[in-house]
Design an enzyme around this catalytic site. Structure first.
Site, PDB file in Angstrom:
ATOM      1  N   ASN A  10     -22.577  41.736  42.133  1.00  0.00           N
ATOM      2  CA  ASN A  10     -23.837  42.278  41.624  1.00  0.00           C
ATOM      3  C   ASN A  10     -24.968  41.672  42.454  1.00  0.00           C
ATOM      4  O   ASN A  10     -25.287  40.502  42.303  1.00  0.00           O
ATOM      5  CB  ASN A  10     -23.995  41.904  40.142  1.00  0.00           C
ATOM      6  N   HIS A  97     -26.309  44.662  31.389  1.00  0.00           N
ATOM      7  CA  HIS A  97     -26.378  43.307  31.955  1.00  0.00           C
ATOM      8  C   HIS A  97     -27.406  42.506  31.158  1.00  0.00           C
ATOM      9  O   HIS A  97     -28.422  43.054  30.724  1.00  0.00           O
ATOM     10  CB  HIS A  97     -26.771  43.376  33.438  1.00  0.00           C
ATOM     11  N   GLU A  99     -29.657  40.598  31.989  1.00  0.00           N
ATOM     12  CA  GLU A  99     -31.025  40.651  32.525  1.00  0.00           C
ATOM     13  C   GLU A  99     -31.735  41.927  32.067  1.00  0.00           C
ATOM     14  O   GLU A  99     -32.948  41.943  31.874  1.00  0.00           O
ATOM     15  CB  GLU A  99     -30.993  40.498  34.051  1.00  0.00           C
ATOM     16  N   GLU A 167     -20.212  37.703  30.086  1.00  0.00           N
ATOM     17  CA  GLU A 167     -21.102  36.844  30.859  1.00  0.00           C
ATOM     18  C   GLU A 167     -21.965  36.015  29.910  1.00  0.00           C
ATOM     19  O   GLU A 167     -22.992  36.514  29.407  1.00  0.00           O
ATOM     20  CB  GLU A 167     -22.023  37.686  31.741  1.00  0.00           C
ATOM     21  N   GLY A 173     -26.341  32.552  36.979  1.00  0.00           N
ATOM     22  CA  GLY A 173     -27.303  32.061  37.966  1.00  0.00           C
ATOM     23  C   GLY A 173     -27.739  30.618  37.749  1.00  0.00           C
ATOM     24  O   GLY A 173     -28.704  30.160  38.351  1.00  0.00           O
TER      25      GLY A 173
HETATM   26  C1  PEP Z   1     -24.308  38.242  37.392  1.00  0.00           C
HETATM   27  O1  PEP Z   1     -25.215  38.634  38.102  1.00  0.00           O
HETATM   28  O2  PEP Z   1     -23.810  39.010  36.595  1.00  0.00           O
HETATM   29  C2  PEP Z   1     -23.861  36.856  37.534  1.00  0.00           C
HETATM   30  C3  PEP Z   1     -22.813  36.464  36.864  1.00  0.00           C
HETATM   31  O3  PEP Z   1     -24.589  36.047  38.382  1.00  0.00           O
HETATM   32  P1  PEP Z   1     -24.114  34.627  39.000  1.00  0.00           P
HETATM   33  O4  PEP Z   1     -22.732  34.810  39.541  1.00  0.00           O
HETATM   34  O5  PEP Z   1     -25.117  34.335  40.057  1.00  0.00           O
HETATM   35  O6  PEP Z   1     -24.124  33.630  37.882  1.00  0.00           O
END
Ligand code: PEP
Length: 252
Positions: A10, A97, A99, A167, A173
């Site tokens: 992603n 997601h 975000e 997640e 992040g």
């Molecule tokens: C994501 O963007 O879904 C994600 C898991 O980011 P990262 O791997 O940077 O934690």
């Protein structure tokens, strides 16, 4: 049903035209073709999708969108329809997601509607779920994620057209990774919810882990029972890192 692993990148809101060289480098590092034993996907910004789909050619690298609208066309300035992503060369689209849930207040009903639009357009929907740190600390992680799964799954969901991505918001992040025990128990919980919602046909859907996956921890995470690959942000931006994650996954 054998579950085929998916390693998904992603890119979020990162990547000008010059970033296309990272995907080209990834293909080169993989000897021109993605491994045959699992699927590899990059979800770049929509501005790069069509060009990158062309660049990918017959390498087996899949492309996907990062979000779509729930309607197939119309007066929605700035939005993108699932059919447009498909038309640009996408095979997948991420919906829900964290975000998007945080930045735009997207709730389960909207995520479900987007996933349904994805299915109508012939895309595979990657439906994201995950608890915040406050919810985990309050002992609500299982309840929160369970409710998100139940509320976000599209009508007609199956192992063929849907992928779940767990997640934990606090692991995205941040460099913080959930413990293997936490990942295992949450993935088993999600698998149970899938079975309740759609029986064996849905319980066979792939469940990805996302949250600070990198070359050094990917093998351990992906080798767990109910983990069928990863959704990878930061470490998907550089061809060398993403290729290294693909490499460690080849032996699983
Ligand atoms: C994501 O963007 O879904 C994600 C898991 O980011 P990262 O791997 O940077 O934690």
């Amino acid at each position: 049903m054998e579950r085929r692993m998916l390693i998904a990148g992603n890119w979020k809101m990162n990547g000008l035209q010059s970033a296309r060289k990272e995907a080209a480098a990834l293909i080169a590092l993989q000897g021109g073709n993605m491994p045959g034993q699992f699927d590899v996907l990059i979800c770049p910004p929509a501005t790069l999708l069509a060009d990158m789909a062309r660049d990918a050619g017959s390498s087996g690298l899949y492309l996907g969108g990062q979000d779509c609208h729930s309607e197939d066309h119309g007066a929605h300035t700035g939005d993108i329809a699932a059919a447009m992503l498909k038309d640009a060369g996408a095979g997948y689209v991420i919906v829900g997601h964290s975000e998007r849930r945080t930045d735009y207040g997207e709730g389960d009903a909207q995520v479900k509607a987007k996933a349904e639009a994805a299915l109508v357009a012939g895309l595979i929907a990657i439906v994201c779920v995950g608890e915040t740190l406050a919810e985990r600390e309050a002992g609500q992680a299982f309840a929160v994620v369970g409710k998100q799964v139940e509320g976000s799954l599209p009508v007609g969901a199956s192992a063929k057209n849907c992928v779940l991505a767990y997640e934990p918001v606090w692991a995205i992040g941040t460099g913080k990774v959930a413990t293997l025990e936490d990942i295992a128990s949450m993935h088993a919980h999600i698998r149970g919810k899938l079975k309740t919602a759609g029986g064996a046909a849905l319980a066979a859907a792939r469940i990805l882990y996302g949250g600070s996956v990198k070359p050094s921890n990917a093998e351990q995470i992906f080798s767990m029972e109910d983990v069928d690959g990863g959704l990878i942000g930061g470490a998907s931006l550089q061809a060398t890192d993403f290729s290294a994650i693909i490499d460690v996954s080849k032996s699983l």
